[in-house]
Structures are given as structure tokens and as C-alpha cells.
Design a protein around this motif. Sequence first.
Motif, PDB file in Angstrom:
ATOM      1  N   ALA A  23      -2.209  12.320 -13.995  1.00  0.00           N
ATOM      2  CA  ALA A  23      -1.120  13.273 -14.168  1.00  0.00           C
ATOM      3  C   ALA A  23       0.009  13.081 -13.161  1.00  0.00           C
ATOM      4  CB  ALA A  23      -1.656  14.700 -14.086  1.00  0.00           C
ATOM      5  N   THR A  24      -0.240  12.376 -12.065  1.00  0.00           N
ATOM      6  CA  THR A  24       0.827  12.123 -11.082  1.00  0.00           C
ATOM      7  C   THR A  24       1.747  10.987 -11.524  1.00  0.00           C
ATOM      8  OG1 THR A  24      -0.425  10.478  -9.783  1.00  0.00           O
ATOM      9  CG2 THR A  24      -0.763  12.802  -9.227  1.00  0.00           C
ATOM     10  N   THR A  61      -1.893  14.999   5.957  1.00  0.00           N
ATOM     11  CA  THR A  61      -0.628  14.988   5.224  1.00  0.00           C
ATOM     12  C   THR A  61      -0.768  15.398   3.778  1.00  0.00           C
ATOM     13  OG1 THR A  61      -0.985  12.643   4.798  1.00  0.00           O
ATOM     14  CG2 THR A  61       0.392  13.217   6.692  1.00  0.00           C
ATOM     15  N   GLY A  62      -1.981  15.735   3.342  1.00  0.00           N
ATOM     16  CA  GLY A  62      -2.163  16.154   1.966  1.00  0.00           C
ATOM     17  C   GLY A  62      -1.963  15.039   0.962  1.00  0.00           C
ATOM     18  N   LEU A  63      -2.223  13.818   1.360  1.00  0.00           N
ATOM     19  CA  LEU A  63      -2.089  12.656   0.475  1.00  0.00           C
ATOM     20  C   LEU A  63      -3.435  11.935   0.413  1.00  0.00           C
ATOM     21  CD1 LEU A  63       1.351  11.431   1.820  1.00  0.00           C
ATOM     22  CD2 LEU A  63       0.946  12.466  -0.418  1.00  0.00           C
ATOM     23  N   PRO A  64      -4.319  12.376  -0.469  1.00  0.00           N
ATOM     24  CA  PRO A  64      -5.699  11.866  -0.451  1.00  0.00           C
ATOM     25  C   PRO A  64      -5.928  10.580  -1.233  1.00  0.00           C
ATOM     26  CG  PRO A  64      -5.506  13.610  -2.059  1.00  0.00           C
ATOM     27  CD  PRO A  64      -4.158  13.484  -1.430  1.00  0.00           C
ATOM     28  N   VAL A  77       0.863  -1.186   0.000  1.00  0.00           N
ATOM     29  CA  VAL A  77       0.000   0.000   0.000  1.00  0.00           C
ATOM     30  C   VAL A  77       0.892   1.226   0.000  1.00  0.00           C
ATOM     31  CG1 VAL A  77      -1.936   1.183   1.110  1.00  0.00           C
ATOM     32  CG2 VAL A  77      -1.642  -1.270   1.454  1.00  0.00           C
ATOM     33  N   TRP A  78       0.650   2.144  -0.895  1.00  0.00           N
ATOM     34  CA  TRP A  78       1.426   3.396  -0.879  1.00  0.00           C
ATOM     35  C   TRP A  78       0.531   4.574  -1.259  1.00  0.00           C
ATOM     36  CZ3 TRP A  78       1.783  -0.123  -4.832  1.00  0.00           C
ATOM     37  CH2 TRP A  78       1.579   0.345  -6.132  1.00  0.00           C
ATOM     38  N   ALA A  79       0.916   5.740  -0.758  1.00  0.00           N
ATOM     39  CA  ALA A  79       0.191   6.969  -1.059  1.00  0.00           C
ATOM     40  C   ALA A  79       0.782   7.612  -2.303  1.00  0.00           C
ATOM     41  CB  ALA A  79       0.266   7.940   0.122  1.00  0.00           C
ATOM     42  N   LEU A  80      -0.084   8.210  -3.112  1.00  0.00           N
ATOM     43  CA  LEU A  80       0.365   8.912  -4.302  1.00  0.00           C
ATOM     44  C   LEU A  80       0.705  10.352  -3.952  1.00  0.00           C
ATOM     45  CD1 LEU A  80      -2.133   7.782  -7.100  1.00  0.00           C
ATOM     46  CD2 LEU A  80       0.160   6.909  -6.620  1.00  0.00           C
ATOM     47  N   GLY A  81       1.900  10.787  -4.296  1.00  0.00           N
ATOM     48  CA  GLY A  81       2.253  12.184  -4.143  1.00  0.00           C
ATOM     49  C   GLY A  81       1.898  12.966  -5.390  1.00  0.00           C
ATOM     50  N   GLY A  82       1.997  14.282  -5.288  1.00  0.00           N
ATOM     51  CA  GLY A  82       1.822  15.133  -6.454  1.00  0.00           C
ATOM     52  C   GLY A  82       0.407  15.538  -6.761  1.00  0.00           C
ATOM     53  N   MET A  83      -0.558  15.178  -5.907  1.00  0.00           N
ATOM     54  CA  MET A  83      -1.937  15.606  -6.160  1.00  0.00           C
ATOM     55  C   MET A  83      -2.089  17.086  -5.839  1.00  0.00           C
ATOM     56  SD  MET A  83      -4.152  13.338  -7.347  1.00  0.00           S
ATOM     57  CE  MET A  83      -5.724  13.980  -6.771  1.00  0.00           C
ATOM     58  N   GLY A  92     -15.345  21.004 -10.267  1.00  0.00           N
ATOM     59  CA  GLY A  92     -15.266  20.812 -11.704  1.00  0.00           C
ATOM     60  C   GLY A  92     -14.055  20.041 -12.165  1.00  0.00           C
ATOM     61  N   ASP A  93     -13.080  19.804 -11.274  1.00  0.00           N
ATOM     62  CA  ASP A  93     -11.893  19.039 -11.664  1.00  0.00           C
ATOM     63  C   ASP A  93     -12.266  17.599 -12.013  1.00  0.00           C
ATOM     64  OD1 ASP A  93     -10.155  21.138 -11.377  1.00  0.00           O
ATOM     65  OD2 ASP A  93      -9.410  20.540  -9.391  1.00  0.00           O
ATOM     66  N   ASP A  94     -11.506  17.018 -12.957  1.00  0.00           N
ATOM     67  CA  ASP A  94     -11.650  15.611 -13.307  1.00  0.00           C
ATOM     68  C   ASP A  94     -10.629  14.837 -12.492  1.00  0.00           C
ATOM     69  OD1 ASP A  94     -11.271  13.055 -14.567  1.00  0.00           O
ATOM     70  OD2 ASP A  94     -12.273  13.834 -16.353  1.00  0.00           O
ATOM     71  N   LEU A  95     -11.107  14.083 -11.499  1.00  0.00           N
ATOM     72  CA  LEU A  95     -10.180  13.400 -10.595  1.00  0.00           C
ATOM     73  C   LEU A  95      -9.346  12.356 -11.324  1.00  0.00           C
ATOM     74  CD1 LEU A  95     -12.249  12.917  -7.308  1.00  0.00           C
ATOM     75  CD2 LEU A  95     -10.374  14.492  -7.740  1.00  0.00           C
ATOM     76  N   ALA A  96      -9.935  11.659 -12.271  1.00  0.00           N
ATOM     77  CA  ALA A  96      -9.155  10.660 -13.005  1.00  0.00           C
ATOM     78  C   ALA A  96      -7.990  11.319 -13.731  1.00  0.00           C
ATOM     79  CB  ALA A  96     -10.052   9.911 -13.985  1.00  0.00           C
ATOM     80  N   GLU A  97      -8.213  12.489 -14.321  1.00  0.00           N
ATOM     81  CA  GLU A  97      -7.137  13.202 -15.006  1.00  0.00           C
ATOM     82  C   GLU A  97      -6.066  13.650 -14.020  1.00  0.00           C
ATOM     83  OE1 GLU A  97      -8.567  16.430 -17.313  1.00  0.00           O
ATOM     84  OE2 GLU A  97      -9.585  15.164 -18.799  1.00  0.00           O
ATOM     85  N   LEU A  98      -6.480  14.161 -12.848  1.00  0.00           N
ATOM     86  CA  LEU A  98      -5.500  14.611 -11.845  1.00  0.00           C
ATOM     87  C   LEU A  98      -4.651  13.444 -11.354  1.00  0.00           C
ATOM     88  CD1 LEU A  98      -7.584  17.137  -9.680  1.00  0.00           C
ATOM     89  CD2 LEU A  98      -6.047  17.618 -11.589  1.00  0.00           C
ATOM     90  N   ILE A  99      -5.298  12.303 -11.118  1.00  0.00           N
ATOM     91  CA  ILE A  99      -4.554  11.125 -10.644  1.00  0.00           C
ATOM     92  C   ILE A  99      -3.601  10.637 -11.730  1.00  0.00           C
ATOM     93  CG2 ILE A  99      -4.789   8.708  -9.939  1.00  0.00           C
ATOM     94  CD1 ILE A  99      -7.502   9.553  -8.653  1.00  0.00           C
TER      95      ILE A  99
END
Length: 449
Positions: free
Chosen positions: A43-44, A210-213, A22-28, A34-41
Motif C-alpha cells: 500500500a505504500t 524514526t518510524g521507518l521499519p 538502500v532506501w527506507a520506505l515511508g508511509g508505513m 492481525g495486520d498483513d504486512l505484505a498488504e501494508l508494504i
Amino acid sequence: MAGPGTGTVTGGDGGGGPSYRVWALGGMPEVRAGDDLAELIAATRPGLADGDVLLVTSKIVSKAEGRIVEATDREAAIDAETVRVVARRGTLRIVENRQGLVMAAAGVDASNTPAGTVLLLPEDPDASARAIRDGLRDALGVRVGVVVTDTFGRPWRTGLTDVAIGAAGVRVLDDLRGGTDAYGNPLSATVVATADELASAGDLVKGKATGLPVAVVRGLAHVVAEDGAAADGARALVRGAADDMFRLGTSEAVREAVTQRRTVREFTDEPVDPGAVRRAVAAAVTAPAPHHTTPWRFVLLESAKARTRLLDAMRDAWIADLRRDGGTEESIARRVRRGEVLRRAPCLVVPCLVMDGSHTYGDERRDTAEREMFVVAAGAGIQNFLVALAGERLGSAWVSSTMFCREVVREALDLPESWDPLGAVAVGRPAAAPRDRPARDVEDFVTVR
């Protein structure tokens, strides 16, 4: 295991057995309406692979879907999201919200959102999970499962944990019923909440501040549904009302039992649990009574023979009374048919008043008041009994008929002369849902001085 948000949690037995990461994704970035979450994810550059499970904190889903409101009145926001109050203590409310989740404050959250605003949960978390899953498949060409998570407190357990409130492409439940354990014992009640276990695993690396959603679980591809395979959303994790033994808090359960009590005149043939009736009697005898007495007795007619003997004797006495009143045979037959609710019930209870311990004053006014005190106490016991039956999901009908032929009842049931029957209570499972009670304004029954 690394600390929250710092990287990876590895699960396994350390001896070559099954394992997962299990790991958290950085860079979000900060998510906005209105944001597209799939696109934001995507992009990381998350490095996702087929069979991974993505764990997405509901807060960013709510932000992307514009579920942020001004918090001029947080309580009003909670009210708007609440379907049913489960329990209340001071200002804290545990409620069922519009998504069917039972949680504090309907999931209305003032954390991780700008001052003066609150976040509401996604309107349809399962649909939100499907949109993220489909978007990642289109953007990255990967087949993943998606779980939308939120933080819950739990009854009987201190502390918070993340659970699944939305899911797509994940087998949220692992039903082991019908199988056997390692010793060959049958498994008859084991259903594992897989999606909740995934959500909790993700929370170990996402953390709360921690800002890692977003987190990823790898190594558990068997929980990810194949394309086209059936996979329930997280709604399947919500226990239905019929199976929920802890649907209400204590005071709320009492109020619901009081308000839901109805006079039931049609019952199923299902036998009544004698233990349930005795528990209702135990509640009945907690009623207040004068002079530290116990003026209640409950005669439980659990056999059909006893019920028939009593009801036949009462019917004959009633018909004789109606004939003395000048009723026609047709009208008498009609009234007797209407009064047969006691005969249609699988269980019958005759509450009785006993005056042991009462005072005699030799004064009509005071002696009348003394008896009235005992009658009121007996009535309080009967009301407790009826409410407790409602709490046992049993229907009941209190019928006054035994009060009109007390000698007949005492003889049929072989009761002491000092026992005064106060009606009879038919008990059973309701054959149909009761009709709504007409609304009553409490102010019509209140006088203030």
C-alpha cells in the motif's frame, strides 16, 4: 550517504564498479496484531522491482503476529523465551532463545511498544519472511528477497548492529571456500554472512527511532534466489554448538565443565592432544595447598609402551591380592575385566602427592592432620584437572587402583620414593554421550547453623 531514515544510501567504488542503493520506505502505518504486512508494504507504493531485497524490522513482524505481552514481569518473559543462559552479569543475561539466537534478554524488547508491554521475537522468523515474500509476489507481481532484522550487540565489539534473524528468497551465506583470492591463495575458511550485511545496510536508513521499519536494497540481484532455487533461511547463520568456541561466558563455562564432567569408561581411538592435557595440568596446579607448597605431580603416560608396562605390573599385583583374599579364578578374571578402563584409554595420567614442605610435629594427632591437609590439596588439584579436561571436551575416569600398589607403580614408572600415586586418570574422547547424572537436591548436602 544520507542520514538515518532520510532517504538513500549508495554503495560502490565511485569509479564505475559495482554499486547498490538502500532506501527506507515511508508511509508505513502503526502495525497492529492481525495486520498483513505484505498488504501494508504494498500500500505504500514501494516501486519494488525483481531482484530487490526488502529489509523488515522484526518489531513490526512481532506486532503483526501478536507477539506482544503485558510486562508485569519482564524477567518472567525472558525466562519463558530462554533455552540456555550463556552469560550473566548482574541483571543482564545473554541467553540462547527458542529461535536458537544468542542475544541479550532473549530478544524481549520494551522499546517501540506501548508502556507496560514488551515485544517477543517472531516465533519463526524464516516463516514470517516467507509470508511477506509470497504476499508481495501476489500483490505486486515482483520477485524479491525478504530479510527480517533485529538489533544485536556483539562480543568484542562496542555498539549495536542489525542482523538477519529471518530470511526468504535470499542466499544468506556466500561460501567462498575452495576458491582463490586475487593473489591465487586458496580460500579455506571464508564464508560471508550476506544476509547480515544486508540487514546492517538497511539499518543505516531505517534508524532506531524514526518510524521507518522497512528498507529496500537494489542492485544486488545476485543474492536473490531464483524461484525454485535452494535458499536457506536465516537459521543457517546460527553457529552450531559443536563449532562454537565461545558458547558460554566465563563463570558459566566453569559451571558447565564442573556439571558436565562424567566418569567415562569407553573411549574412541582418537589420539589425545598432549597440549590439552598440559593445559589441564596447568589448571590443576592452581589448587590451594598448605604452607605455600606444590604437592602435585602428574605423570603423563603418553606412550603405549609405558601404559602397558604399568598396567601389566598392576594387574599382576591385583591378581596376587585377590588370590590372597581367597577369590576364585573366575571371580578374579571378572573383576580384572571390569578394571580394564585404564587399558582402553588412549592417554593415562598418574597424579602423585609429594609432601615436600610438610611439617613434622612428633605428635600423632597433628602429624595425621598435616598429611590430611596435603591429601586434600592433592585432591583439589585432581578435581581441577578433571574439570579442565571436561572443558577441553575430553572424557576422563579417575580410578583409585594405583593407591593399592604404590611400590609397584613407582618401580614401573621409575618414580622417586617420595611420590605417592593417588589413583590414575584415563583420558580420551568419549565413545558415546554420557548418561544423565541422577538429580541431587543441594539441600541434602547442606547444613545451616
